[in-house]
Design a protein around this motif. Structure first.
Motif, PDB file in Angstrom:
ATOM      1  N   VAL A 153       0.866  -1.176   0.000  1.00 21.57           N
ATOM      2  CA  VAL A 153       0.000   0.000   0.000  1.00 21.57           C
ATOM      3  C   VAL A 153       0.906   1.229   0.000  1.00 21.57           C
ATOM      4  CG1 VAL A 153      -1.570   1.325   1.495  1.00 21.57           C
ATOM      5  CG2 VAL A 153      -1.971  -1.120   1.145  1.00 21.57           C
ATOM      6  N   GLN A 154       0.527   2.217  -0.811  1.00 23.07           N
ATOM      7  CA  GLN A 154       1.288   3.466  -0.828  1.00 23.07           C
ATOM      8  C   GLN A 154       1.138   4.150   0.547  1.00 23.07           C
ATOM      9  OE1 GLN A 154       3.540   5.899  -1.233  1.00 23.07           O
ATOM     10  NE2 GLN A 154       3.240   5.628  -3.435  1.00 23.07           N
ATOM     11  N   GLY A 155       2.265   4.327   1.233  1.00 19.00           N
ATOM     12  CA  GLY A 155       2.207   4.858   2.605  1.00 19.00           C
ATOM     13  C   GLY A 155       2.439   6.348   2.708  1.00 19.00           C
ATOM     14  N   ILE A 156       2.530   7.024   1.544  1.00 20.31           N
ATOM     15  CA  ILE A 156       2.697   8.484   1.558  1.00 20.31           C
ATOM     16  C   ILE A 156       1.407   9.086   1.028  1.00 20.31           C
ATOM     17  CG2 ILE A 156       4.013  10.446   0.672  1.00 20.31           C
ATOM     18  CD1 ILE A 156       6.435   8.647   0.472  1.00 20.31           C
ATOM     19  N   GLY A 157       0.874  10.027   1.774  1.00 20.51           N
ATOM     20  CA  GLY A 157      -0.385  10.656   1.367  1.00 20.51           C
ATOM     21  C   GLY A 157      -1.239  10.881   2.595  1.00 20.51           C
ATOM     22  N   GLU A 158      -2.529  11.122   2.373  1.00 19.98           N
ATOM     23  CA  GLU A 158      -3.444  11.366   3.487  1.00 19.98           C
ATOM     24  C   GLU A 158      -3.616  10.107   4.326  1.00 19.98           C
ATOM     25  OE1 GLU A 158      -5.078  14.174   4.392  1.00 19.98           O
ATOM     26  OE2 GLU A 158      -3.909  15.208   2.842  1.00 19.98           O
ATOM     27  N   ILE A 159      -3.625  10.268   5.630  1.00 16.27           N
ATOM     28  CA  ILE A 159      -3.816   9.131   6.546  1.00 16.27           C
ATOM     29  C   ILE A 159      -5.095   8.368   6.181  1.00 16.27           C
ATOM     30  CG2 ILE A 159      -4.428   8.581   8.958  1.00 16.27           C
ATOM     31  CD1 ILE A 159      -2.386  10.753   9.803  1.00 16.27           C
ATOM     32  N   GLU A 160      -6.163   9.143   5.890  1.00 22.78           N
ATOM     33  CA  GLU A 160      -7.457   8.527   5.616  1.00 22.78           C
ATOM     34  C   GLU A 160      -7.433   7.718   4.300  1.00 22.78           C
ATOM     35  OE1 GLU A 160      -9.673   8.463   7.958  1.00 22.78           O
ATOM     36  OE2 GLU A 160     -11.003   7.252   6.682  1.00 22.78           O
TER      37      GLU A 160
END
Ligand code: AMP
Length: 188
Positions: free
Chosen positions: A169-176
Motif C-alpha cells: 500500500v502506498q504509505g505516503i499521502g493522506e492518513i485517511e
C-alpha cells in the motif's frame, strides 16, 4: 479469526494505521516495540534485558522477541484477530510466527506493507521526536533503526511474497486515504 501483519520501516505510519484498524475491526494490537518500551519503563526483568538494544536502535535477539510475542498472543485467547505491528522483523521471526500460528490452528491472513521512502521516514521521525519524546527516536538511533530495517527486515517481504500473502500500500499521502486502501484489502 483473521490476523494481519502491518509492515514498514520505522515512521511508516504503522502506529497511526493500527489505531484506526483496531477501532474498525477490533483486532488485538501487538506492537513489539510498545511492549518492550512498557517493560523498560516498568523496569521488569525483560526490560533490563532489552534496554541496551532499544537504546542503540538495534534489533532485540530473535528468541527473546519470539518468546515475548507468543506470551502476548496466549494472553488473548478470545481475540477476534491479531494485528502484529513491528513483528516479524527477521526471517527467523517470520518462520517462528508461521509455525506458532499453525500450532494454534490459525495463520497470518494478510501482510500489508506500507511503502514509504527513506527520506520521508526520516522527516517523519524528526517530527515525532519533537512531540512524543520516544526513547528510541533520538537522532543517532534513527540511522541505526533505519539501517536495521533495510539490512534485515526487508528480507521478510520475499518470505510473504512467496506465500502470496504480501500486499503493498502506498504509505505516503493522506492518513485517511492510506487507511481506506488497507480497508479495501481487508474487506475484499
Ligand atoms: P518500534 O517501535 O517497532 O520501531 O520498535 C522499537 C525498538 O524495539 C526497535 O528498534 C528494536 O530495538 C525493538 N524491537 C521491536 N520489535 C522488534 C522485533 N520484532 N525484533 C527485534 N527487535 C524489535
Amino acid at each position: 479469526m483473521k490476523n494481519l501483519v502491518l509492515f514498514g520501516p520505522p515512521g511508516a505510519g504503522k502506529g497511526t494505521q493500527s489505531e484506526k484498524l483496531i477501532a474498525r475491526y477490533g483486532f488485538v494490537h501487538i506492537s513489539t516495540g510498545d511492549i518492550f518500551r512498557y517493560h523498560i519503563k516498568n523496569k521488569t526483568e525483560l526490560g533490563d534485558r532489552v534496554q541496551a538494544y532499544l537504546d542503540n536502535g538495534l534489533l532485540v535477539p530473535d528468541q527473546v522477541t519470539i518468546d515475548m510475542l507468543q506470551e502476548e498472543v496466549a494472553k488473548n485467547p478470545e481475540a477476534k484477530g491479531f494485528l502484529f505491528d513491528g513483528f516479524p522483523r527477521t526471517v527467523p521471526q517470520a518462520e517462528a510466527l508461521d509455525a506458532f500460528m499453525e500450532g494454534i490452528h490459525s495463520a497470518i491472513h494478510y501482510v500489508i506493507a506500507l511503502n514509504v521512502t527513506e527520506e520521508e521516514v526520516r522527516t517523519r521521525i524528526e517530527k515525532r521526536r519533537e512531540i512524543s519524546h520516544r526513547i528510541d527516536d533520538e537522532a543517532e538511533k534513527v540511522d541505526k533503526r533505519i539501517s536495521e530495517y533495510f539490512s534485515k527486515t526487508v528480507h521478510v517481504l520475499p518470505h510473504y511474497e512467496a506465500q502470496g500473502r504480501l500486499q503493498r500500500v502506498q504509505g505516503i499521502g493522506e492518513i485517511e486515504t492510506i487507511f481506506q486502501d488497507i480497508c479495501s484489502i481487508l474487506d475484499a
